[in-house]
Design an enzyme around this catalytic site. Structure first.
Site, PDB file in Angstrom:
ATOM      1  CG  HIS A   1      -1.790   1.134   1.400  1.00  0.00           C
ATOM      2  ND1 HIS A   1      -1.880   1.855   2.561  1.00  0.00           N
ATOM      3  CD2 HIS A   1      -2.651   1.707   0.532  1.00  0.00           C
ATOM      4  CE1 HIS A   1      -2.765   2.822   2.419  1.00  0.00           C
ATOM      5  NE2 HIS A   1      -3.250   2.754   1.202  1.00  0.00           N
TER       6      HIS A   1
ATOM      7  CG  HIS B   1      -2.617   9.386   0.223  1.00  0.00           C
ATOM      8  ND1 HIS B   1      -3.248  10.179   1.172  1.00  0.00           N
ATOM      9  CD2 HIS B   1      -3.394   8.286   0.092  1.00  0.00           C
ATOM     10  CE1 HIS B   1      -4.337   9.573   1.599  1.00  0.00           C
ATOM     11  NE2 HIS B   1      -4.452   8.420   0.958  1.00  0.00           N
TER      12      HIS B   1
HETATM   13  O1  G3P Z   1      -6.393   0.284  -1.290  1.00  0.00           O
HETATM   14  C1  G3P Z   1      -6.933   1.518  -1.297  1.00  0.00           C
HETATM   15  C2  G3P Z   1      -6.383   2.464  -0.310  1.00  0.00           C
HETATM   16  O2  G3P Z   1      -5.193   2.980  -0.768  1.00  0.00           O
HETATM   17  C3  G3P Z   1      -7.329   3.538  -0.061  1.00  0.00           C
HETATM   18  O3  G3P Z   1      -7.028   4.379   0.959  1.00  0.00           O
HETATM   19  O4  G3P Z   1      -6.503   6.599   1.739  1.00  0.00           O
HETATM   20  O5  G3P Z   1      -4.758   4.915   1.590  1.00  0.00           O
HETATM   21  O6  G3P Z   1      -5.632   5.952  -0.437  1.00  0.00           O
HETATM   22  P1  G3P Z   1      -5.921   5.501   0.935  1.00  0.00           P
HETATM   23 CA    CA Z   2      -4.593   4.853  -2.107  1.00  0.00          CA
END
Ligand code: G3P
Ligand code: CA
Length: 251
Positions: free
Chosen positions: A9, A51
């Protein structure tokens, strides 16, 4: 044997600054070949991987991503906030990222930008096509509008809807019907609302169940135990270990 998509992630973001090459290298080093990254547009219309709406949290700069040119963003230090050893990390374009990691990683690209403008979903798909990565890109978003744009432009890339929007929101059954209408291939429920019954129902409708929001190891184990097909996780090494223990292979 079932196979699970263990997706680093924002890269292996527990161990290196998110959405940087250091975090993707770390994922590879841990034996993981799926990453999730977030994309937005710069003021001068380049696609960059970051992000937040602003650069404040993950760089030494301040201000909205959309207010900077690519040249300005490139001067920022995107690693020191995490640890001094990453001071050389910088904000990358999607193109640079694809070029550097093509053939080595599957890219789960979240169309992050809040403002639905600039054809970002369409242009992300163009990049996947341009780099010959149509078999190693998945398009995702929390925002239905981006998925609509992606679906209208392309019918072949896998696409997933991150649901529900917001930490307090709950599951909405109409997501399944809406996802069918859009021709999506994945539904990506938040880990804490994912139950065995929900996994069965989503999968019975033909979707891949790919979870998100694995904020701790308990939720990591939970998504495996309820039978999901994959998940984004900041500590993919721990996920690998758990999958190994359960006798589940990795996609
Ligand atoms: O897998 C999706 C995830 O990345 C969504 O949450 O806020 O980390 O972008 P975020
Ligand atoms: Ca994400």
């Amino acid at each position: 044997m079932p196979k699970f998509m263990n997706i680093a992630h924002r890269g292996a973001s527990s161990y290196a600054p998110e959405n940087t090459f250091a975090a993707y290298d770390k994922a590879l080093e841990l034996g993981v070949n799926h990453i999730e990254i977030d994309v937005q547009l710069t003021r001068d219309d380049h696609i960059v991987v970051i992000h937040d709406d602003t650069v404040d949290r993950t760089t030494d700069g301040q201000g909205r991503v959309a207010d900077f040119t690519l040249a300005e963003l490139r001067t920022m230090d995107a690693g020191s906030w995490f640890s001094a050893e990453y001071a050389d990390e910088c904000i990358r374009t999607l193109g640079d990222t694809m070029e550097h990691y093509k053939g080595r990683l599957h890219f789960h690209i979240e169309i992050k930008q809040r403002e639905i403008a600039g054809g970002l979903a369409r242009r992300t798909i163009d990049m996947a096509r341009g780099y010959g990565l149509t078999d190693s890109v998945t398009i995702t978003s929390f925002r239905k509008e981006w998925l609509e744009e992606a679906a209208a432009y392309d019918s072949t890339l896998p696409k997933g809807w991150l649901v529900p929007m917001g930490p307090a929101a709950t599951w909405d059954d109409s997501v399944i019907e809406q996802s069918k209408e859009l021709g999506l291939t994945q539904i990506c429920p938040r880990a804490d609302i994912t139950t065995p019954d929900l996994v069965d129902r989503i999968r019975a409708e033909g979707f891949v169940v790919r979870c998100q929001g694995l904020y701790n190891e308990e939720l990591m184990r939970h998504v495996v135990d309820v039978g999901a097909d994959g998940a984004t996780v900041n500590f993919p090494d721990k996920m690998s270990e758990y999958l190994r223990m359960k006798g589940i292979g990795q996609a």
